[in-house]
Each structure stands twice: as C-alpha cells, then as structure tokens.
Design an enzyme around this catalytic site. Structure first.
Site, PDB file in Angstrom:
ATOM      1  N   LYS A   1       3.169 -15.048  15.973  1.00 60.55           N
ATOM      2  CA  LYS A   1       2.040 -14.306  16.545  1.00 60.55           C
ATOM      3  C   LYS A   1       0.735 -14.700  15.862  1.00 60.55           C
ATOM      4  CE  LYS A   1       1.140  -9.952  15.088  1.00 60.55           C
ATOM      5  NZ  LYS A   1      -0.254  -9.732  14.644  1.00 60.55           N
ATOM      6  N   ASN A   2       0.759 -14.729  14.529  1.00 62.59           N
ATOM      7  CA  ASN A   2      -0.503 -14.927  13.802  1.00 62.59           C
ATOM      8  C   ASN A   2      -0.954 -16.374  13.771  1.00 62.59           C
ATOM      9  OD1 ASN A   2      -0.533 -12.208  13.486  1.00 62.59           O
ATOM     10  ND2 ASN A   2       0.036 -12.215  11.317  1.00 62.59           N
TER      11      ASN A   2
ATOM     12  N   CYS B   1      -8.389   0.295  12.154  1.00 63.04           N
ATOM     13  CA  CYS B   1      -7.092   0.543  12.797  1.00 63.04           C
ATOM     14  C   CYS B   1      -6.264   1.355  11.812  1.00 63.04           C
ATOM     15  CB  CYS B   1      -6.418  -0.770  13.177  1.00 63.04           C
ATOM     16  SG  CYS B   1      -5.874  -1.683  11.767  1.00 63.04           S
TER      17      CYS B   1
ATOM     18  N   ARG C   1     -10.763  -2.215   8.083  1.00 63.96           N
ATOM     19  CA  ARG C   1     -10.803  -3.585   8.620  1.00 63.96           C
ATOM     20  C   ARG C   1     -12.200  -3.979   9.121  1.00 63.96           C
ATOM     21  NH1 ARG C   1      -5.417  -4.960  11.639  1.00 63.96           N
ATOM     22  NH2 ARG C   1      -5.912  -7.044  10.860  1.00 63.96           N
TER      23      ARG C   1
ATOM     24  N   ILE D   1      -4.008  -5.371  -0.239  1.00 65.17           N
ATOM     25  CA  ILE D   1      -4.778  -5.962   0.861  1.00 65.17           C
ATOM     26  C   ILE D   1      -5.395  -4.904   1.763  1.00 65.17           C
ATOM     27  CG2 ILE D   1      -4.707  -7.546   2.828  1.00 65.17           C
ATOM     28  CD1 ILE D   1      -4.223  -8.924   0.108  1.00 65.17           C
TER      29      ILE D   1
ATOM     30  N   ASP E   1       2.246  -8.106   5.223  1.00 67.14           N
ATOM     31  CA  ASP E   1       2.958  -7.819   6.479  1.00 67.14           C
ATOM     32  C   ASP E   1       4.440  -7.568   6.262  1.00 67.14           C
ATOM     33  OD1 ASP E   1       0.963 -10.209   8.379  1.00 67.14           O
ATOM     34  OD2 ASP E   1       0.529  -8.203   7.623  1.00 67.14           O
TER      35      ASP E   1
ATOM     36  N   ARG F   1       4.251  -5.514  20.006  1.00 68.63           N
ATOM     37  CA  ARG F   1       3.013  -6.298  19.842  1.00 68.63           C
ATOM     38  C   ARG F   1       3.312  -7.592  19.093  1.00 68.63           C
ATOM     39  NH1 ARG F   1      -2.201  -3.286  17.720  1.00 68.63           N
ATOM     40  NH2 ARG F   1      -2.929  -5.383  18.183  1.00 68.63           N
TER      41      ARG F   1
ATOM     42  N   LEU G   1     -17.394 -10.162   6.767  1.00 63.69           N
ATOM     43  CA  LEU G   1     -17.197 -11.574   6.376  1.00 63.69           C
ATOM     44  C   LEU G   1     -17.354 -12.493   7.595  1.00 63.69           C
ATOM     45  CD1 LEU G   1     -14.094 -11.095   4.054  1.00 63.69           C
ATOM     46  CD2 LEU G   1     -16.466 -11.418   3.339  1.00 63.69           C
TER      47      LEU G   1
HETATM   48  C1  EPZ Z   1      -4.567 -11.295   9.378  1.00 65.41           C
HETATM   49  O1  EPZ Z   1      -5.422 -10.187   9.610  1.00 65.41           O
HETATM   50  C2  EPZ Z   1      -3.266 -10.986  10.099  1.00 65.41           C
HETATM   51  N1  EPZ Z   1      -3.506 -10.841  11.520  1.00 65.41           N
HETATM   52  C3  EPZ Z   1      -2.672  -9.686   9.549  1.00 65.41           C
HETATM   53  O2  EPZ Z   1      -1.427  -9.472  10.189  1.00 65.41           O
HETATM   54  C4  EPZ Z   1      -2.430  -9.859   8.056  1.00 65.41           C
HETATM   55  O3  EPZ Z   1      -1.949  -8.645   7.521  1.00 65.41           O
HETATM   56  C5  EPZ Z   1      -3.747 -10.240   7.357  1.00 65.41           C
HETATM   57  O4  EPZ Z   1      -4.292 -11.438   7.974  1.00 65.41           O
HETATM   58  C6  EPZ Z   1      -3.556 -10.506   5.872  1.00 65.41           C
HETATM   59  O5  EPZ Z   1      -2.616 -11.509   5.691  1.00 65.41           O
HETATM   60  C7  EPZ Z   1      -3.600 -11.962  12.290  1.00 65.41           C
HETATM   61  O6  EPZ Z   1      -3.512 -13.075  11.810  1.00 65.41           O
HETATM   62  C8  EPZ Z   1      -3.814 -11.747  13.754  1.00 65.41           C
HETATM   63  P1  EPZ Z   1      -7.923 -10.421   6.520  1.00 65.41           P
HETATM   64  P2  EPZ Z   1      -6.992 -10.264   9.197  1.00 65.41           P
HETATM   65  O7  EPZ Z   1      -9.242 -10.688   7.136  1.00 65.41           O
HETATM   66  O8  EPZ Z   1      -7.492 -11.629   9.417  1.00 65.41           O
HETATM   67  C9  EPZ Z   1     -10.791  -7.292   4.457  1.00 65.41           C
HETATM   68  C10 EPZ Z   1       0.203  -8.245  11.325  1.00 65.41           C
HETATM   69  O9  EPZ Z   1       0.883  -7.266  10.986  1.00 65.41           O
HETATM   70  N2  EPZ Z   1     -11.857  -7.832   5.297  1.00 65.41           N
HETATM   71  O10 EPZ Z   1      -7.283 -11.487   5.671  1.00 65.41           O
HETATM   72  O11 EPZ Z   1      -7.688  -9.136   9.846  1.00 65.41           O
HETATM   73  C11 EPZ Z   1      -9.757  -6.520   5.260  1.00 65.41           C
HETATM   74  O12 EPZ Z   1     -10.187  -5.184   5.471  1.00 65.41           O
HETATM   75  C12 EPZ Z   1      -1.279  -8.290  11.010  1.00 65.41           C
HETATM   76  O13 EPZ Z   1       0.658  -9.268  11.911  1.00 65.41           O
HETATM   77  C13 EPZ Z   1     -13.175  -7.459   5.018  1.00 65.41           C
HETATM   78  O14 EPZ Z   1     -13.445  -6.684   4.096  1.00 65.41           O
HETATM   79  O15 EPZ Z   1      -6.887  -9.983   7.626  1.00 65.41           O
HETATM   80  C14 EPZ Z   1      -8.535  -6.587   4.379  1.00 65.41           C
HETATM   81  O16 EPZ Z   1      -8.630  -5.581   3.399  1.00 65.41           O
HETATM   82  C15 EPZ Z   1      -1.769  -7.020  10.337  1.00 65.41           C
HETATM   83  N3  EPZ Z   1     -14.169  -7.942   5.798  1.00 65.41           N
HETATM   84  C16 EPZ Z   1      -8.660  -7.957   3.714  1.00 65.41           C
HETATM   85  O17 EPZ Z   1     -10.028  -8.366   3.900  1.00 65.41           O
HETATM   86  C17 EPZ Z   1     -13.926  -8.811   6.831  1.00 65.41           C
HETATM   87  O18 EPZ Z   1     -14.887  -9.247   7.502  1.00 65.41           O
HETATM   88  C18 EPZ Z   1      -7.780  -9.025   4.304  1.00 65.41           C
HETATM   89  O19 EPZ Z   1      -8.041  -9.058   5.685  1.00 65.41           O
HETATM   90  C19 EPZ Z   1     -12.585  -9.182   7.095  1.00 65.41           C
HETATM   91  C20 EPZ Z   1     -11.570  -8.685   6.309  1.00 65.41           C
END
Ligand code: EPZ
Length: 428
Positions: free
Chosen positions: A32-33, A126, A131, A337, A315, A407, A135
């Site tokens: 998915k990711n 969410c 989230r 995270i 995850d 999902r 960034l």
């Molecule tokens: C990706 O989400 C994955 N989703 C998530 O999988 C996964 O948990 C996550 O990466 C971490 O590995 C997809 O790839 C579709 P991040 P993403 O930006 O990109 C903070 C699942 O279950 N952050 O690496 O949204 C954020 O709040 C899903 O398959 C900011 O502060 O994760 C979090 O605390 C859930 N500002 C941390 O960074 C931003 O602009 C990591 O988030 C963006 C993120």
C-alpha cells in the site's frame, strides 16, 4: 476536517473463531505505502503508466477516484492497474476526496510539476495523531511554490518550478516522497537533505527512474533529483507489503503457529525480525520462502521503541502489542512517531490483556490467554492487531469496523483461511 473514513466506506464486521495455532502458506499483497506515491507520481506523465501487483484496497480505490476526478482514464485487469494521464482536465482536489486519505497531499507536487498549479483540501489529523503537513508546505515553498491557505482549500502556484537545495527539519516519509515528485520535472537540480529512508522511497525512485526521471540516493538521507523535460510510458511491478508480512508473522507468534510466506520482503524488516527473534520466533529462508516457527514466540520485550527506518516501524507497533499481550512477562513499548497510536490497547484490555498506557509509553503484563468478545477497530493497524488477538483468543471475537482494515489489507480473511484460521466477514 478529516471526516471519519468509515463514513464513506461500507460498514463491515469480521468474526474470528480463535484458539488454534496458525499453520499454512500465504502470499503477500502489493505494498500500500509503495503504490500510493507511485499513483500520485503518474500524474507527472502525459501518457500511460501500468502498475502490476497493485493491491485492490480501499486506499488505492480512493487514490483512483481522485485521479479520475483529475481526468485520468483508469482500468484494471486483475491486480494490474492501467493509468492514462494523457489528458487531465482538473487541478483541484476537493474535500470529499482529499479528506478520505491524508497521503493525497503529495498529489499537489505532481500537479505543480505538470501544470505549475494545484489545489487540495487540507487533510486534517486522524485517529493516530495530529499529522500536520508543515514539512510538505515548507518543502514546496523552498522549491519556489506560492501557497495560499484558504478555509477549505490549499491553493499552490509554481509557474516556474526550480530545483534548489533543501533540508527537512525532521524525517518524514510523505514529505520526502513529495519532495522527490515535485522535483522530477523542475528545472535544474534539487538536493534534499535529512530525507526519510523507508523502502517505499527507494521503490518510488526506482519507479520514477523507470519513467525517465533522474533520482539518486533514495534510501539514504540525501537525495539528488535532476529535473527532466518529460517522462515516458512505463510498466512497473509493485513490491510486496512489508507491513502485511510483519502482521502475518505477528499472527503466527500470537497463535504460536508455523507459517510459510512465499514472497517475504525480508531485507525490509530488519528491526521487526530482530524483535520477532527476541520474542523466541524462529525462521529460515528456503528457496526464497520464509519458513517461520513461532511456537516459542512467548518472550517479553523489555523495551521496544518505534523509530524511523531502519528502526522498528510504527505500523507494526499495534500488531506486536497484541503478541506481547500473551508474552510470559512484562514488556514496554514506546511510540516515538505518532502521538496517539495506542488506541487499540483499550480493546485488547477488553479481551483480557493487561496494558497500562502513559502518554507515549505502553506497559504490558503478558497474560496466559485472551477471551473472545466484541471489539471495535478505530484505525487500520489497530484493527489488524485486534484480528490477531482474536485468532489467539479462546472463543469467538467480532471486530467491528473491519472496513478500516480493508484500507490496507487486500484479502486478510482469505489469507487467514490459507493459514488455517476460521473467519467470516459480514456487511452491516
Ligand atoms: C507514512 O505516513 C505511512 N503512510 C504511514 O503508514 C507510516 O506510519 C508513516 O509513514 C511512518 O512510517 C503512507 O506511506 C501512505 P511521516 P506519513 O510524514 O508520510 C510528523 C499505515 O498504517 N509530520 O513520516 O504521513 C507526523 O505527524 C500508515 O500504513 C510532521 O510533523 O508519515 C509524524 O509524527 C499510517 N509534519 C511523523 O512526522 C509533516 O509535515 C512521521 O510522519 C509531516 C509529518
């Protein structure tokens, strides 16, 4: 604000008759990711992109709806997805689509790369945390994008997107993917520092380079993107989903079973497999297949921390919590995270687990057995963890809101049956 996803998905429950070790063989679906950013990146190309091994899951169907709204012509043949983005007509992604899936924000970079403009409803938080997208926005602005934040729409303009050097304030999977996608058609070279290293980023780079892009360094902290004038038609195979593979190994561990995984992305699960081994799980690679013996996977884990890759994936935190609920001793999980990713604990306790939550720390005192009962999935990975707990529990478990698990898991009920489990899914 992000509406609850299940408002737009058909409500379903899954019933599980547990208490037996899983035994059998399973094949892992496409990731998915990995596939979601590939679908977004297809918007960059005025032509056809084919994705084989594409999982037929709710999040992919949601991204498909958005691309169709933009004007893409889309068709399926089994698990092969055909995306024709030759004649897109829209550059705005309205709320009813963007709200269903947070990662749709990376479409903004694809629209900017192709059209120099785009707009999307700001995805809200969410259930696993706030989230934010700061960034993403700072990356776009660093690459020369002008962003107007209206009440219900983020409008972005970059008539002359130029490559630049930029450093992410913190590692973010989505923001790194977004930066790569935005830079692919920009003029000049973009140098991204402090990038996330998740395997899905390396797969995105391989996919884009197959379309004629020039992305170097993916999988490390520094990524170099040399802008190109245009991309070409391509055919790509989506890699197996490492989180689904880890989830099924957790199912084996929770039920003390012995399973075979036919196409395991072993190299992408270094930390998870370390924890699986520390719990007492064993595995061998035989002819490319992973043969797991989890009959003694009852060891507690004194301290487990979720980290960015190659650390332990957030995850897999909830699925491992379900396994540790049945360990012979005390375990401690720290979720670094996301700030609210322990919601499943409440339902595991309802099943007889001994779990105490304190902020980002979960303290688990393993118990002999869990009892089947009615529980409710609140999000994707927590829902999967409840299914694992149901497979281990005595008696029957019903997990409500199973549509949230769909999902990310293409056919978890069929896979569980392949592993000897007894489940049935009912529409509400
Ligand atoms: C990706 O989400 C994955 N989703 C998530 O999988 C996964 O948990 C996550 O990466 C971490 O590995 C997809 O790839 C579709 P991040 P993403 O930006 O990109 C903070 C699942 O279950 N952050 O690496 O949204 C954020 O709040 C899903 O398959 C900011 O502060 O994760 C979090 O605390 C859930 N500002 C941390 O960074 C931003 O602009 C990591 O988030 C963006 C993120």
């Amino acid at each position: 604000m992000l509406r609850e996803v299940f408002e737009v998905l058909d409500l379903k429950n899954i019933r599980i008759w547990g208490g037996r070790p899983l035994e059998g063989t399973v094949n892992i679906q496409g990731s998915k990711n990995a596939v979601l950013p590939m679908m977004a990146a297809a918007v960059l190309h005025k032509g056809v992109t084919v994705l084989h091994g594409c999982p037929r899951i709710a999040d992919v169907f949601c991204m498909e709806k958005i691309l169709s709204h933009l004007g893409a012509k889309i068709s399926w043949k089994g698990n092969s997805l055909y995306l024709d983005c030759s004649s897109l007509k829209n550059t705005d992604i309205p709320e009813q689509y963007a709200c269903q899936m947070r990662c749709s924000i990376i479409l903004l970079g694809a629209l900017l790369g192709r059209f120099g403009r785009g707009a999307i409803a700001p995805p809200g938080g969410c259930v696993i945390g706030e989230r934010p997208i700061d960034l993403h926005l700072s990356m776009l602005e660093a690459l020369g994008t002008h962003i107007e934040e209206h009440e219900d729409l983020l409008r972005a303009y970059a008539p002359d997107l130029h490559g630049r050097d930029l450093r992410f304030q913190q590692q973010s999977v989505g923001a790194t993917e977004h930066g790569i996608i935005t830079a692919v058609l920009a003029k000049g070279v973009t140098y991204l520092e402090n990038c996330a290293r998740e395997p899905e980023i390396l797969w995105l780079a391989r996919f884009l380079n197959g379309m004629g892009a020039s992305v170097k360094g993916a999988g490390t902290g520094e990524i170099l993107v040399e802008g190109v004038a245009a991309l070409r038609d391509s055919v790509f195979t989506v890699p197996p989903d490492r989180i689904v593979a880890g989830t099924y190994l957790c199912a084996a561990a929770a039920t003390r079973g012995k399973i075979c995984i036919e196409n395991p992305p072993v190299s992408e699960l270094p930390s998870f497999l370390g924890i699986y081994g520390k719990m007492g799980g064993q595995y061998d690679m035989v002819g490319g297949k992973l043969i797991a013996d989890a009959s003694r996977a009852y060891g507690p884990i004194t301290r487990l921390e979720t980290e960015v890759y190659p650390g332990f994936s957030t995850d897999l935190q909830s699925p491992v919590m379900a396994v540790l609920s049945l360990a012979r001793g005390k375990s401690h999980i720290r979720e670094n995270i996301f700030e609210d990713r322990f919601r499943v604990a409440e339902d595991l306790v309802h099943m007889g687990a001994h779990i105490r939550i304190n902020g980002r720390d979960a303290y688990i005192d393993g118990t002999e057995r869990l009892r089947g009962c009615r529980v409710t999935a609140q999000e994707l990975r927590g829902g999967a963890a409840l299914i694992l707990a149901g497979l281990a529990a005595e008696g029957e478990t019903t997990v409500e809101n199973f549509q949230l698990v769909e999902r990310g898991y293409e056919h978890i009920q069929e896979d569980i049956r392949c592993l000897g489990g007894t489940v049935s899914v009912e529409e509400i």
